[in-house]
Design a protein around this motif. Structure first.
Motif, mmCIF file in Angstrom:
data_model
loop_
_atom_site.group_PDB
_atom_site.id
_atom_site.type_symbol
_atom_site.label_atom_id
_atom_site.label_comp_id
_atom_site.label_asym_id
_atom_site.label_seq_id
_atom_site.Cartn_x
_atom_site.Cartn_y
_atom_site.Cartn_z
ATOM 1 N N ASN D 17 50.513 76.637 40.577
ATOM 2 C CA ASN D 17 51.171 77.891 41.179
ATOM 3 C C ASN D 17 51.807 78.583 40.156
ATOM 4 O O ASN D 17 51.926 79.860 40.246
ATOM 5 C CB ASN D 17 52.383 77.090 41.918
ATOM 6 N N LEU D 18 52.261 77.801 39.065
ATOM 7 C CA LEU D 18 53.068 78.655 37.960
ATOM 8 C C LEU D 18 51.876 79.747 37.099
ATOM 9 O O LEU D 18 52.325 80.659 36.616
ATOM 10 C CB LEU D 18 53.335 77.581 36.919
ATOM 11 N N ILE D 19 50.643 79.087 36.881
ATOM 12 C CA ILE D 19 49.806 80.003 36.684
ATOM 13 C C ILE D 19 49.452 81.352 37.427
ATOM 14 O O ILE D 19 49.464 82.270 36.782
ATOM 15 C CB ILE D 19 48.299 79.187 36.344
ATOM 16 N N ARG D 20 49.253 81.021 38.764
ATOM 17 C CA ARG D 20 48.730 82.109 39.456
ATOM 18 C C ARG D 20 50.051 83.060 39.515
ATOM 19 O O ARG D 20 49.725 84.171 39.690
ATOM 20 C CB ARG D 20 48.523 81.279 40.944
ATOM 21 N N ASP D 21 51.141 82.574 39.561
ATOM 22 C CA ASP D 21 52.393 83.525 39.731
ATOM 23 C C ASP D 21 52.988 83.982 38.502
ATOM 24 O O ASP D 21 53.871 85.030 38.465
ATOM 25 C CB ASP D 21 53.564 82.750 40.417
ATOM 26 N N GLN D 22 52.175 83.656 37.241
ATOM 27 C CA GLN D 22 52.705 84.137 35.925
ATOM 28 C C GLN D 22 54.057 83.973 35.890
ATOM 29 O O GLN D 22 54.571 84.893 35.369
ATOM 30 C CB GLN D 22 52.219 85.516 35.561
ATOM 31 N N GLN D 23 54.674 82.678 36.215
ATOM 32 C CA GLN D 23 56.038 82.393 36.177
ATOM 33 C C GLN D 23 56.636 82.276 34.843
ATOM 34 O O GLN D 23 55.835 81.449 34.189
ATOM 35 C CB GLN D 23 56.347 81.379 37.353
ATOM 36 N N ALA D 24 57.885 82.717 34.270
ATOM 37 C CA ALA D 24 58.363 82.080 33.253
ATOM 38 C C ALA D 24 58.746 80.677 33.268
ATOM 39 O O ALA D 24 59.218 80.414 34.358
ATOM 40 C CB ALA D 24 59.613 83.169 32.912
ATOM 41 N N VAL D 25 58.144 80.064 32.282
ATOM 42 C CA VAL D 25 58.544 78.631 32.006
ATOM 43 C C VAL D 25 59.201 78.171 30.690
ATOM 44 O O VAL D 25 58.811 79.348 29.609
ATOM 45 C CB VAL D 25 57.315 77.659 32.034
ATOM 46 N N GLU D 26 59.660 77.253 30.585
ATOM 47 C CA GLU D 26 60.205 76.687 29.029
ATOM 48 C C GLU D 26 59.845 75.299 28.981
ATOM 49 O O GLU D 26 59.572 74.741 30.016
ATOM 50 C CB GLU D 26 61.806 76.460 28.992
ATOM 51 N N VAL D 27 59.095 75.139 27.703
ATOM 52 C CA VAL D 27 58.335 73.856 27.307
ATOM 53 C C VAL D 27 59.200 73.238 26.365
ATOM 54 O O VAL D 27 59.266 73.763 25.231
ATOM 55 C CB VAL D 27 56.838 73.887 27.230
#
Lengths: 70, 70, 70, 70, 70, 70
Positions: D17-27
């Motif tokens: 889902n995060l890939i599909r939505d190009q959502q900002a993430v922190e790792v």
């Protein structure tokens, strides 16, 4: 149960003894934390340590540096 | 589902209870971070912790030092 | 016993020799701790090190940096 | 594909889902590094994070402390 | 022997060459230690490094950051 | 070859591309070291990085925090 958890292995049997005897132990974690208490249960992935403030710490075995007992 | 995730194991069942009860937990990570919140879900690889700022932390189990609850 | 613990492997056989000879060893852990003593037993997951104060340290092999002996 | 990568698991599905939505993430990594960006792909071993300078970081899942998203 | 130790893999074959040639190597461990010496043997779990003081260091492969050679 | 090394996985294929193109990469290790160079080979366990001083670093994949490339 998986073969790795066979109670014939000393590492598993010793923890069973520590649980049965409610023996005081110290657990040094990879995080650097040193926890003291007694072990409530184990399974193939985790042990559960009850510390003196009665809180429970579910600890993954891969995070343990050593488990110390007398 | 793999055998390691069998709900008969205390380590899995305890987390299921924590999810059901929306219980407050603390998670100490190998990175040194200490996160507080409640667990939304688990699967064989991860737990997801919602912290007080409503952000979600997907945490790989191998990165957990301990999971603390009362 | 799993294949990984086959006594034909040098890493397992060497530890068996160290146990038999009650040889002094040093264990450097991922936690940064350096423990000295002799090894009481091993199994596929752990070694048990008795230190000079007679306490026992059950050490998971994945937490070992190195095991030093002469 | 191995069972551990079954898309039915929430940990895999969330990342899809995060890939599909190009959502900002922190790792947050075990190395202590905190990286920000969006995820380009995942497979059973790795995720690939594109950071704001357009460089790609291929990150092994076992090196992740947590993946944070809103 | 397990498939992962097949001598056809470069990572295993290179270490075999280093043993045969008694070549000087440096090993950087996850503990931060940097050890210098030559490799005496390897098996699927460990390498054994003899340092200049003639002591032996049995090193688990999962504890190695890198193995450096010219 | 094991399934985990199937060249169809992006994490393996990307490294094959980096080898073919002799592309400059940075590798951040769990030890905190940051190495720069180009990748000579990979197998299921390791990558081999040649740094600018022409020395070779055999790096176990489980020790990698991230592999950075443009």
């Amino acid at each position: 149960m998986s073969q790795e958890f066979a109670t014939g292995f000393p590492s598993v049997r010793q923890i069973q003894n520590l649980i049965r005897d409610q023996q005081a132990v110290e657990v040094k974690l990879m995080t650097g934390d040193l926890l003291s208490g007694h072990i409530l249960w184990q399974d193939p992935q985790c042990i559960c340590l009850q510390t003196e403030d009665q809180s429970k710490h579910q600890i993954w075995k891969q995070a343990i540096g050593f488990l110390k007992y007398s």
